[in-house]
Motif scaffolding. Structure first.
Motif, short mmCIF file in Angstrom:
data_model
loop_
_atom_site.label_atom_id
_atom_site.label_comp_id
_atom_site.label_asym_id
_atom_site.label_seq_id
_atom_site.Cartn_x
_atom_site.Cartn_y
_atom_site.Cartn_z
N UNK A 65 0.83 -1.21 0.00
CA UNK A 65 0.00 0.00 0.00
C UNK A 65 0.87 1.26 0.00
N UNK A 66 0.43 2.25 -0.77
CA UNK A 66 1.13 3.53 -0.83
C UNK A 66 0.61 4.43 0.29
N UNK A 67 1.53 4.89 1.14
CA UNK A 67 1.15 5.77 2.25
C UNK A 67 2.31 6.71 2.55
N UNK A 68 2.02 7.75 3.31
CA UNK A 68 3.00 8.81 3.52
C UNK A 68 4.18 8.36 4.38
N UNK A 69 4.06 7.22 5.04
CA UNK A 69 5.17 6.74 5.86
C UNK A 69 6.26 6.02 5.07
N UNK A 70 6.02 5.77 3.78
CA UNK A 70 7.02 5.07 2.98
C UNK A 70 8.11 6.01 2.51
N UNK A 71 9.34 5.53 2.48
CA UNK A 71 10.49 6.35 2.11
C UNK A 71 10.92 6.12 0.65
N UNK A 72 10.26 5.20 -0.05
CA UNK A 72 10.72 4.79 -1.38
C UNK A 72 9.87 5.36 -2.51
N UNK A 73 9.15 6.47 -2.26
CA UNK A 73 8.19 6.99 -3.23
C UNK A 73 8.81 8.06 -4.12
N UNK A 74 8.54 7.98 -5.45
CA UNK A 74 8.93 9.06 -6.35
C UNK A 74 7.93 10.21 -6.20
N UNK A 75 8.12 11.28 -6.96
CA UNK A 75 7.27 12.47 -6.77
C UNK A 75 5.81 12.18 -7.07
#
Length: 233
Positions: A65-75
């Motif tokens: 799941x994509x969430x704001x706590x992940x550090x591996x997200x592109x813009x």
């Protein structure tokens, strides 16, 4: 920027969902939606659904799941995280789909199991649109899901982006629009859904690609939406 394929897919997906919701008697504001695939098509669909009134949408990529706590997200995924998943759910599709009303697959084959669909809310809606092999085979869940759609022509309810064209461009040209807004895309989706009319049933939520009524209906809806948005020269 308007990319033909991805936004066409988004428009037709939302058209199908409009009619699927009529069948199950649910509204956008009440839904929990899980979107598998947070690439261009997944983001385009999600933006349209947020604009339509969905408040609880969770995107899932290969890392969960994509969430704001992940550090591996592109813009792009960072924007997605900041505008979706209000409960900050984490984990795999299996972990986040429990209790969901709608699954939209824009990813790859065999991502969903029968048990996943069984764990969804009552009258689940499953759009397994990966081509040629969907996220789950329709025949496996025909007695579980209320409405099923795929990207394939050999099953009912094909989500085919050709339904959006050339109508959306015809309408934009007729209005002398300088851009294609989210409201114009939503108007196109609702016009496609309306073509189905009284023929609506579980096996027929979007018109066929050869229905001559679609392009003129989309063009007129888009033209009016462009004027409403002040998007014209």
């Amino acid at each position: 920027m308007f990319h033909d394929d991805q936004h066409g897919t988004a428009i037709v997906t939302v058209a199908g969902l409009e009619n699927a919701l009529k069948i199950v008697g649910k509204g956008y504001g009440d839904l929990r939606v899980v979107v598998a695939g947070v690439g261009a098509a997944g983001v385009a669909v999600s933006k349209m659904l947020l604009n339509a009134g969905v408040k609880n949408l969770i995107g899932v990529d290969r890392h969960g799941a994509v969430h704001t706590g992940r550090e591996d997200l592109n813009s792009s995924k960072r924007w997605f995280a900041e505008n979706t998943n209000p409960e900050l759910l984490a984990g795999t599709i299996t972990e986040v789909i429990a209790g969901a009303d709608v699954f939209l697959g824009l990813a790859g084959p065999d991502l969903l199991t029968v048990e996943d669909v069984q764990s969804m809310a009552s009258d689940p809606i499953v759009f397994a649109m990966a081509n040629p092999d969907p996220e789950i085979r329709p025949e496996l869940i025909k007695d579980i899901a209320a409405v099923i759609a795929t990207g394939r022509s050999d099953f009912p309810n094909q989500i085919n982006n050709v339904l959006a064209f050339p109508g959306i461009f015809r309408g934009a040209l007729d209005a002398k629009a300088t851009k294609i807004t989210e409201n114009m895309k939503l108007a196109a989706a609702r016009a496609i859904a309306d073509v189905v009319g009284e023929d609506l049933h579980q096996q027929f939520i979007v018109p066929t690609a050869f229905d001559p009524r679609v392009a003129p209906a989309v063009a007129e809806a888009v033209r009016l939406a462009a004027i409403e948005d002040g998007a014209c020269r």
